[in-house]
Write a protein that holds these residues in place. Structure first.
Motif, mmCIF file in Angstrom:
data_model
loop_
_atom_site.group_PDB
_atom_site.id
_atom_site.type_symbol
_atom_site.label_atom_id
_atom_site.label_comp_id
_atom_site.label_asym_id
_atom_site.label_seq_id
_atom_site.Cartn_x
_atom_site.Cartn_y
_atom_site.Cartn_z
ATOM 1 N N THR A 103 0.769 -1.358 0.342
ATOM 2 C CA THR A 103 0.145 0.183 0.378
ATOM 3 C C THR A 103 1.178 1.164 0.093
ATOM 4 O OG1 THR A 103 -1.871 -1.514 1.334
ATOM 5 C CG2 THR A 103 -2.250 1.318 1.468
ATOM 6 N N SER A 153 0.794 5.258 -0.263
ATOM 7 C CA SER A 153 -0.658 6.490 0.516
ATOM 8 C C SER A 153 0.499 7.541 1.062
ATOM 9 C CB SER A 153 -0.936 6.409 1.710
ATOM 10 O OG SER A 153 -0.414 5.985 2.362
ATOM 11 N N ARG A 210 -4.677 6.733 -2.006
ATOM 12 C CA ARG A 210 -4.071 5.337 -1.818
ATOM 13 C C ARG A 210 -4.244 4.553 -2.820
ATOM 14 N NH1 ARG A 210 -7.124 0.879 1.220
ATOM 15 N NH2 ARG A 210 -5.506 0.269 2.526
#
Length: 932
Positions: free
Chosen positions: A505, A507, A545
């Motif tokens: 992930t 972000s 994101r």
């Protein structure tokens, strides 16, 4: 002679009328015998040459007023044949009249009853400020400020360094009225010596703009200020400590111990330079509890009614580092006033690095309408955190009517953490529901930069002012989070299915805010004032994101659009306001409100949708201070405030960083509104040394943010919703006195707290769409006693037991109810032996009634011991320290949530010993070294 004296007075009066003048006023009161103070002589002398500047006599009600030059340093002397003389230092500044408030005159007959006349009262109350005279509370030689604070009635310091004063947590910490390393209490309380402190002041600190206008803007904070002794602000003093010890055992993170520290302070007139450095693996961190508010990415950012922003932490207690931390940190601070105090500067820089291996275990029981289940999890890992922070305050008085104040700060935080996590959910018959194994690595780069400029202008008409406050804030949090997770789902005791995640992930959360507030004050009548204000704020918050799955070829290139989102949340606010203030010698009252016309704009750039809405939030506020007697005060505060939801609460995508608890944003969330009522009473009788402190606070919320939890196959999915019925009440009463026969200080306190929380939960086995409204009510009853005895240069001893009873009831299931006792006992003391040897010890015993639903008994005792030998005129110290002699220390916490009970155990330092050498260096202003 009489003619000469009359001529002198006329000459002084003529000179005063020719020069620019200001007003000095006050009121004399005798509360003990109610004698008239009319005709008491009030005289003002020039502090440099003792020349008479002005004099008058008190009126029938004890009030007086002098017309004096508006610039200079003076000595105020009050004399009466039947009362002790009173003197005080007065600083007059252009355009700033001085009201010394109520002066409590003590009769000479009362003083004679005391046999020994003390140089200062242990505690006195001046306006809304409680002042502790430091020398009245004896501490061991070489003690730090934290040890002093623990002995002040109405003040508590917990194990993490959090300070509570007069029933309220201290949010701002100052030294001589100025920030010290960015208001970090850990630096001041642990590294400044107690013997340099003259007074400890506790009061409701207003914002700069409110302090200037005199009208509350709802941003006051409980403040503690250390006033240093003038004779200690000359020359320099330093403390160098080096200590080490061998490791004790083979536990996680165990190694040879070291604790090295340096603290340096140099004073020259108004200039102050301070520096410190620490290297330690003994848990000595000296961290600021509100640093989480200065770095981006550690919590939610929300817009406030006045156009500013606020931070809510989601990371727990910043002052504690999980595991066994190794810490390096240092900083430098500079403070100075120059050009006849027209300019001042306050600046500092800090850097901290913490490496911490750690392990946390938790046991939970969860209760829903149709089921109860158990959870056990184990999380072990390692984190490395590098933080840097700088702050600057510059103030300049352009002329007698105009002042500018610039405040700026910058903070940067870089973290790299890895972990291994195991979790299992079981039914009450111990059969598995699911088992989760996961591991990962998180890297974050957070930054926060902000500045604020305040212009304050006074008109020729007294109390007519205008002030303009403007600022900006930029916060950014960049991060990457690697996660591998495997969940086995069980049916009838065997694995039925498996869920696997292998993702990265990325972000980037950016927030920009600009805000300004204009305030104009106008005197309407005598002692009655008006404030008109206008606030503007613009906040732009964006979060991009992106989630990528492992593509099977060793890279994370498979984009997952269902977990990714580019979202913006903008807030525009215009808030006109009006306030009234009434100020008399016994009563100070203010009442006002503002109306925030707010536009919220949500933009889901990924899905191409936009949602905006407008609303008006009224923010009423009121406060009242009633001076019942010179040392007896009643305070009331009310504050109503609206709060918009944060971007994280709104962004409509699943956050599966915890695959067992998936958070989803709710774009339909509405702003909440909070009502806060606070009532404080304090009284102190100087000659009897008897004090009473009491407070009560009540809060309820409209459209409160609460969680809606849904369960499917043992996985919790939750999002925030609005609800009503959330409320809390807290109260405390503390009484203390000095038992003069044996010279023992005794205190006792009782407290009661109530909390009502509301959330929503669905069934556990299947998510049918039906939910239950769960109302959790908690009642807490507490009691404490503290006893303290001190004999100068011989010994001091303290004893402080406490007990607490908790009663929790939840409507979701009677199984979620709980009743238990908890308590503790603190004992501390030191003995001075011949040969300059000191033995010191402290004991912290903790008791929590065992709950049959949890596996362990959690009573433990932390006992520390120290032996110190002072050498060469007390300038050096050799010390042997043993921490946790019984080897019982544990990182334990019990939490009763809305539908779950949890007991948590984390790795923490246990028994170790140190051999330390301390060098105390002091050089006074004449260049003469002095031993301490």
């Amino acid at each position: 002679m009489r003619l000469y004296f009359t001529f002198l007075i006329l000459l002084v009066s003529a000179f005063a009328s020719y020069s620019q003048t200001s007003v000095l006023k006050g009121t004399l009161v005798d509360s003990s015998e109610n004698k008239s103070l009319q005709n008491t002589v009030i005289t003002l002398f020039n502090s440099k040459d003792s020349i008479l500047t002005a004099f008058t006599r008190a009126g029938a009600q004890g009030d007086f007023q002098l017309s004096v030059p508006d610039t200079g340093s003076y000595v105020l002397l009050v004399t009466h044949p039947y009362f002790a003389d009173f003197s005080d230092k007065i600083i007059m500044k252009p355009g700033e009249p001085v009201n010394v408030g109520i002066i409590n005159m003590i009769s000479k007959s009362k003083l004679l009853e005391e046999v020994v006349v003390k140089t200062g009262s242990p505690i006195r109350i001046k306006g809304d400020t409680t002042i502790y005279t430091a020398d009245s509370f004896k501490v061991r030689e070489g003690a730090n400020v934290e040890e002093l604070l623990k002995k002040l009635p109405g003040v508590q310091v917990d194990r993490n360094g959090q300070i509570t004063a007069l029933g309220e947590k201290v949010e701002r910490f100052l030294v001589d009225g100025e920030e010290f390393f960015g208001s970090d209490p850990g630096i001041a309380t642990k590294n400044l010596r107690a013997d340099i402190v003259k007074d400890v002041q506790v009061y409701k600190g207003k914002s700069d703009q409110a302090a200037f206008t005199g009208i509350d803007d709802g941003q006051s904070k409980q403040t503690m200020n250390l006033v240093l002794k003038e004779d200690k602000k000359k020359g320099y003093f330093a403390k160098i400590e080096a200590g080490g010890g061998l490791k004790n055992g083979k536990n996680l993170g165990e190694g040879d111990k070291f604790n090295n520290a340096l603290m340096f302070n140099a004073f020259k007139a108004k200039r102050k330079i301070s520096a410190y450095g620490i290297m330690s693996n003994t848990g000595k961190l000296n961290l600021d509890w509100d640093d989480r508010n200065k770095y981006g990415g550690t919590g939610d950012v929300q817009a406030t009614d006045d156009g500013g922003i606020s931070f809510s932490s989601m990371g727990g207690d910043y002052n504690r580092s999980d595991g066994i931390p190794t810490n390096w940190n240092g900083g430098i601070h500079y403070n100075n006033k120059f050009n006849s105090d027209k300019q001042s500067i306050n600046a500092g820089y800090r850097i901290t690095k913490i490496n911490a291996p750690g392990e946390t275990k938790s046991y939970s029981r969860n209760f829903l309408p149709d089921s109860t289940w158990l959870n056990y999890n184990n999380n072990s890992g390692f984190s490395s955190n590098l933080k840097q922070g700088a702050n600057l305050i510059f103030e300049t008085k352009i002329d007698s009517m105009n002042t500018l104040k610039l405040t700026a700060q910058g903070n940067f935080n870089n973290m790299d953490a890895s972990y291994n996590y195991y979790s299992e959910n079981r039914n009450v018959d111990s059969s598995f529901i699911n088992v989760n194994n996961r591991h990962g690595q998180n890297k974050t780069d957070n930054s926060n930069i902000g500045a604020n400029l305040l212009w304050m202008h006074k008109f020729k008409k007294l109390y007519r002012t205008i002030s303009v406050n403007g600022g900006f804030n930029h916060t950014e949090a960049k991060g990457t989070a690697l996660l591998y997770s495997n969940i086995d789902f069980y049916r009838n005791g065997v694995v039925d299915s498996t869920g696997e995640l292998d993702q990265n992930t990325i972000s980037d959360n950016v927030l920009n805010n600009i805000n300004t507030r204009i305030a104009y004050t106008e005197p309407l009548l005598k002692d009655f004032y008006l404030e008109l204000s206008y606030a503007f704020g613009l906040t732009k918050n964006a979060n991009n994101r992106n989630v990528f799955f492992n593509d099977g070829a060793g890279g994370y290139n498979q984009f997952i659009d269902s977990l990714s989102n580019d979202f913006q949340f903008n807030t525009l606010s215009n808030a006109p306001g009006i306030n009234f203030r009434y100020n008399k010698k016994k009563l100070n009252f203010s009442l006002g409100t503002s109306a925030a016309f707010t536009n919220l704009d949500q933009r889901d750039l990924t899905n191409g949708t936009t949602r905006g809405y407008n609303f008006v939030n009224h923010s009423p506020r009121a406060n009242l201070t009633y001076k019942i007697k010179p040392s007896e005060t009643l305070n009331f505060y009310y504050n109503g405030a609206g709060r918009a939801p944060s971007l994280n609460q709104l962004q409509p995508i699943p956050d599966n960083s915890d695959p067992l608890n998936i958070r989803v944003g709710n774009p339909l969330l509405k702003p909440s509104f909070s009502h806060d009522f606070d009532l404080y009473y304090n009284s102190f009788k100087t000659l009897k040394e008897r004090g009473i402190w009491a407070y009560a606070s009540y809060n309820f919320m409209q459209n409160a943010f609460t969680q809606f939890s849904e369960f499917a196959d043992g996985i919790r999915k939750y999002y925030d919703v609005n609800t009503n019925g959330v409320a809390s009440f807290n109260s405390n009463f503390n009484y203390n006195f000095k038992w003069k026969g044996p010279g023992i200080r005794v205190g006792a306190g009782v407290g009661y707290g109530f909390n009502r929380n509301v959330d929503f939960v669905s069934s556990f086995s299947t998510n049918s769409g039906n939910s239950a409204k769960n109302i959790t009510k908690t009642n807490t009853y507490s009691f404490s006693i503290d006893v303290y005895k001190s004999v100068d240069e011989k010994y001091d001893f303290g004893l402080a037991p406490n007990a607490r009873y908790n009663n929790t009831r939840a409507t979701v299931s009677s199984n979620a109810n709980a009743n238990y006792w908890s308590g503790g006992l603190n004992i501390w003391g030191n003995v001075q032996l011949p040969g300059k040897i000191e033995i010191r010890t402290d004991v912290d015993a903790n008791y929590v009634q065992k709950d049959p639903r949890f596996p362990a008994n959690n009573n433990y005792v932390i006992w520390n011991g120290f032996i110190t030998k002072k050498i060469y005129k007390n300038q050096f110290e050799a010390r042997v320290s043993i921490y946790d002699i019984l080897n019982q220390n544990r990182g334990y916490n019990r939490n009763f949530g809305n539908y779950s009970f949890t007991e948590t155990y984390r790795t923490t330092l246990q028994r170790f010993w140190l051999v330390s050498f301390v060098w105390n260096i002091t050089k006074n202003g004449t260049g003469t070294p002095t031993a301490k």
